[in-house]
Design an enzyme around this catalytic site. Structure first.
Site, short mmCIF file in Angstrom:
data_model
loop_
_atom_site.label_atom_id
_atom_site.label_comp_id
_atom_site.label_asym_id
_atom_site.label_seq_id
_atom_site.Cartn_x
_atom_site.Cartn_y
_atom_site.Cartn_z
N GLY A 9 -1.05 18.42 -13.40
CA GLY A 9 -1.40 17.64 -12.21
C GLY A 9 -0.20 17.72 -11.27
N ALA A 11 0.07 17.57 -7.85
CA ALA A 11 0.03 17.08 -6.47
C ALA A 11 1.39 16.44 -6.20
CB ALA A 11 -1.12 16.09 -6.31
N VAL A 12 1.48 15.61 -5.20
CA VAL A 12 2.80 15.12 -4.76
C VAL A 12 3.60 14.44 -5.88
CG1 VAL A 12 1.53 13.28 -3.63
CG2 VAL A 12 3.90 13.51 -3.16
N MET A 13 2.96 13.56 -6.65
CA MET A 13 3.69 12.82 -7.69
C MET A 13 4.11 13.75 -8.83
SD MET A 13 4.19 9.63 -6.96
CE MET A 13 4.48 8.79 -8.51
N ASN A 32 -1.66 23.10 -13.47
CA ASN A 32 -2.54 22.38 -12.53
C ASN A 32 -3.91 23.02 -12.59
OD1 ASN A 32 -2.52 20.27 -10.32
ND2 ASN A 32 -3.45 21.99 -9.23
N ARG A 33 -4.95 22.22 -12.39
CA ARG A 33 -6.32 22.75 -12.47
C ARG A 33 -6.44 24.01 -11.59
NH1 ARG A 33 -11.15 18.98 -10.40
NH2 ARG A 33 -9.82 19.05 -8.56
N ALA A 76 -6.40 9.03 -11.03
CA ALA A 76 -6.78 8.06 -12.07
C ALA A 76 -8.31 8.00 -12.18
CB ALA A 76 -6.22 6.68 -11.71
N SER A 128 6.53 3.73 -10.85
CA SER A 128 6.59 3.19 -9.49
C SER A 128 7.69 3.85 -8.70
CB SER A 128 6.83 1.68 -9.51
OG SER A 128 6.97 1.21 -8.17
N LYS A 182 2.65 -2.51 -14.85
CA LYS A 182 2.68 -1.78 -13.58
C LYS A 182 1.67 -2.37 -12.61
CE LYS A 182 3.32 1.57 -10.51
NZ LYS A 182 2.15 1.84 -9.77
N HIS A 185 3.10 -5.53 -11.31
CA HIS A 185 4.15 -5.10 -10.37
C HIS A 185 3.51 -4.81 -9.00
CE1 HIS A 185 5.88 -1.66 -8.21
NE2 HIS A 185 7.07 -2.06 -8.61
N ASN A 186 2.42 -4.05 -9.00
CA ASN A 186 1.76 -3.74 -7.73
C ASN A 186 1.19 -4.99 -7.08
OD1 ASN A 186 2.29 -1.12 -8.57
ND2 ASN A 186 0.38 -0.33 -7.76
N GLU A 189 3.91 -6.65 -5.41
CA GLU A 189 4.20 -5.86 -4.20
C GLU A 189 3.26 -6.28 -3.06
OE1 GLU A 189 4.32 -1.59 -5.07
OE2 GLU A 189 3.05 -1.26 -3.32
N HIS A 451 -19.62 -33.42 -19.99
CA HIS A 451 -18.62 -32.47 -20.46
C HIS A 451 -17.42 -33.13 -21.14
CE1 HIS A 451 -20.80 -29.10 -18.91
NE2 HIS A 451 -20.79 -29.57 -17.68
P1 NBP Z 1 -3.86 12.57 -6.69
O1 NBP Z 1 -4.16 11.22 -7.19
O2 NBP Z 1 -4.22 12.93 -5.31
O3 NBP Z 1 -4.54 13.65 -7.69
C1 NBP Z 1 -4.49 15.03 -7.42
C2 NBP Z 1 -4.30 15.82 -8.71
O4 NBP Z 1 -5.37 15.55 -9.64
C3 NBP Z 1 -4.33 17.31 -8.45
O5 NBP Z 1 -3.38 17.93 -9.29
C4 NBP Z 1 -5.75 17.69 -8.85
O6 NBP Z 1 -5.91 19.03 -9.21
C5 NBP Z 1 -5.93 16.79 -10.04
N1 NBP Z 1 -7.32 16.66 -10.50
C6 NBP Z 1 -8.36 16.01 -9.92
BR1 NBP Z 1 -8.32 15.22 -8.29
N2 NBP Z 1 -9.48 16.05 -10.65
C7 NBP Z 1 -9.15 16.75 -11.75
C8 NBP Z 1 -9.91 17.16 -12.88
N3 NBP Z 1 -11.18 16.80 -13.05
N4 NBP Z 1 -9.28 17.90 -13.82
C9 NBP Z 1 -7.98 18.25 -13.66
N5 NBP Z 1 -7.22 17.88 -12.61
C10 NBP Z 1 -7.81 17.16 -11.66
O7 NBP Z 1 -2.29 12.91 -6.91
P2 NBP Z 1 -0.98 12.01 -6.66
O8 NBP Z 1 -1.04 11.27 -5.37
O9 NBP Z 1 0.14 12.93 -6.93
O10 NBP Z 1 -1.05 10.93 -7.84
C11 NBP Z 1 -1.10 11.29 -9.20
C12 NBP Z 1 -1.25 10.03 -10.04
O11 NBP Z 1 -0.10 9.22 -9.85
C13 NBP Z 1 -2.44 9.15 -9.64
O12 NBP Z 1 -2.99 8.58 -10.79
C14 NBP Z 1 -1.83 8.10 -8.77
O13 NBP Z 1 -2.59 6.91 -8.76
C15 NBP Z 1 -0.49 7.90 -9.44
N6 NBP Z 1 0.57 7.36 -8.60
C16 NBP Z 1 0.69 7.71 -7.31
C17 NBP Z 1 1.73 7.18 -6.54
C18 NBP Z 1 1.89 7.59 -5.11
O14 NBP Z 1 2.77 7.03 -4.45
N7 NBP Z 1 1.12 8.55 -4.61
C19 NBP Z 1 2.64 6.32 -7.11
C20 NBP Z 1 2.52 5.99 -8.44
C21 NBP Z 1 1.48 6.53 -9.17
P3 NBP Z 1 -6.31 20.12 -8.08
O15 NBP Z 1 -5.02 20.47 -7.40
O16 NBP Z 1 -6.86 21.25 -8.88
O17 NBP Z 1 -7.30 19.49 -7.16
#
Ligand code: NBP
Length: 476
Positions: A9, A11-13, A32-33, A76, A128, A182, A185-186, A189, A451
């Site tokens: 996974g 993406a940004v995180m 990554n997928r 999630a 976080s 967590k 915590h949120n 926040e 009651h």
């Molecule tokens: P996202 O929540 O936007 O998720 C994107 C990622 O999930 C991509 O790698 C995507 O793969 C993958 N994905 C999805 Br969508 N469906 C999938 C599936 N069925 N099978 C496999 N991979 C799948 O990314 P994020 O913003 O980096 O957050 C990641 C996690 O961290 C989340 O749970 C988020 O709640 C949590 N989080 C985020 C923050 C924040 O500030 N953003 C802070 C703390 C925690 P792809 O590239 O192939 O589409």
């Protein structure tokens, strides 16, 4: 197999956490997928450290040293379940799956049990700090089996934020406890942001200060007991000027706040646990109200009444707002810690509130100087009835209480909504009251539903024969 940790996974995180591991000298397997994200990470940041590029789950798992450690950072919900299933199919007993996403803690309890039945260690880890924290040091709240922390802890602690050399990461407790704390915590926040918003609203509408002037006020506040990440970024947001219009950016942003759900989850859980997290609840409802744009538009122009009298001394009133903010913030944290204690009892987690205050001092969004005080309070008395009873906080509130009342009553007269300030003050007054009207509530409940009630002067439960001769009978 050469990688000490795998991240799936990206993406940004996920990509920022993978880079953080690599920068700390770990070899990181990447997955990554869609392969495009893996390649983009390698192209842009491949020089951050040692990475192993993989395309399939089999290749990814095969790249890892045993016991294998895989961090899942996908969206999630269902995506997390899908990825867990793919991993579990190819992993072996003793391996560790870590879910670093924002999972609902009850999902984590379910997943942990399912993985344990297959011999796998499942760690639900709250993370976080947003993107920036993921790269440079987040606060990490890992739950799950204690044994898995022995193998995983050193890696997580090394990439976490540090305060006075102490990592902002510790083993929280069994199964869903990491994601539960967590979540709270949120929630805290949300409350903190709402309180800051109310302070801004008062400075703007009761004192007529400009965004730039208010930015100065927050900058000043950040050098005192309110010092925190959220107050610091508030000053920066308020000071930002919009390039297009030349106006303060805050004045061109639509005033409808959105939410992803962790605040709502916190309040739902608090309702089930019977814990009054009024500050968090008001914050969640305030965002919902701000988002009711059609209703707000229709109601715009409703009378405010004629009691409005602006504060005559701006300097004094600004100081009043600062104190009201601090007192309300203490209440919001006290409520959040009450919820954590109640969750710990409900699920038998054995949580240590002082540890949470310690790891929240850095890396996370609610990091603040004041968490040192919370840590001290729980160190001095681990069985504290409420944070507001710790000597330091009690004194801080008692010093602020007049300011707090002046701010709430001025806001009420001017028609400026301060739901979180007002409800925190009401909570404080209810908690310290000698007699609450709940005695009457019990009388009413006994009247219409038999009651029963307890008496102040005798043991047992009693019922008055309301529809008979109104004599009292003992019912147990
Ligand atoms: P996202 O929540 O936007 O998720 C994107 C990622 O999930 C991509 O790698 C995507 O793969 C993958 N994905 C999805 Br969508 N469906 C999938 C599936 N069925 N099978 C496999 N991979 C799948 O990314 P994020 O913003 O980096 O957050 C990641 C996690 O961290 C989340 O749970 C988020 O709640 C949590 N989080 C985020 C923050 C924040 O500030 N953003 C802070 C703390 C925690 P792809 O590239 O192939 O589409």
């Amino acid at each position: 197999a050469t990688a000490q940790i795998g991240v799936t996974g990206l993406a940004v995180m996920g990509s920022n956490i993978a880079r953080n591991f690599a920068r700390h000298g770990y070899t990181v397997a990447l997955h990554n997928r869609s392969v495009a994200k893996t390649d983009a990470l390698l192209a842009e940041h491949g020089t951050d450290g040692e990475f192993v590029r993989t395309e399939t789950i089999e290749e990814f798992v095969g790249a890892l040293e045993k016991p294998r450690r895989v961090l899942i950072m996908v969206k999630a919900g269902e995506a997390t379940d899908a990825v867990i299933e793919e991993l579990a199919a190819v992993m072996e007993p003793g391996d560790i799956i870590i879910d670093g996403g924002n999972a609902l803690y009850t999902d984590t309890i379910r997943r942990e049990a399912a993985m344990a039945a297959r011999g796998l260690n499942f760690v639900g880890a709250g993370i976080s700090g947003g993107e920036e924290g993921a790269l440079n040091g987040p606060a990490i709240m890992p739950g799950g089996p204690k044994e898995s922390y022995e193998s995983l802890g050193p890696l997580l602690e090394s990439i976490s934020a540090k305060v006075d050399g102490v990592p902002c990461c510790t083993h929280i407790g069994p199964d869903g406890s990491g994601h539960f704390v967590k979540m709270v915590h949120n929630g805290i926040e949300y409350a903190d942001m709402q309180l800051i918003g109310e302070a801004y609203h008062l400075l703007r509408d009761a004192l007529g200060a400009s965004a730039g002037e208010i930015a100065e006020v927050f900058t000043q506040w950040n050098s005192g007991e309110l010092e925190s990440y959220l107050v610091e970024i508030t000053a920066q947001v308020l000071a930002q000027v919009d390039a297009k219009t030349g106006e303060p950016l805050v004045d061109v942003i639509v005033d409808a706040a959105e939410q992803k759900g962790t605040g709502r989850w916190t309040v739902k859980s608090a309702l089930d646990l019977g814990i009054p997290v009024t500050g968090i609840a008001e914050a969640v409802f305030a965002r919902a109200l701000s988002g009711s744009r059609a209703q707000r538009k229709a109601a715009h122009g409703l009378a405010a009444g004629t009691l409005a009298e602006k504060p005559s001394d701006a300097v004094q009133f600004t100081e009043d707002i600062r104190r009201a903010l601090y007192a309300s913030k203490i209440v919001a944290y006290a409520q959040g810690f009450d919820q954590i204690a109640a969750g710990s009892t409900e699920y038998n987690w054995g949580l240590r509130p002082g540890d949470l205050a310690t790891i929240w001092r850095g890396g996370c969004i609610i990091r603040a100087r004041f968490l040192d005080r919370i840590k001290d309070a729980y160190e001095a008395d681990p069985l504290l009835q409420s944070l507001i009873l710790a000597p330091y906080f009690r004194a801080a509130i008692e010093e602020s209480v007049d300011s707090w009342r002046r701010v709430v009553s001025t806001a009420v007269q001017l028609g400026i909504p301060v739901p979180a300030f007002a409800s925190s003050l009401a909570y404080y007054d209810a908690l310290r009251a000698e007699r609450l009207p709940a005695a009457l509530t019990q009388g009413q409940r006994d009247f219409f539903g038999a009651h029963t009630y307890e008496r102040v002067d005798a043991e047992g439960h009693y019922h008055t024969l309301w529809s008979g001769d109104r004599s009292e009978v003992r019912t147990d």
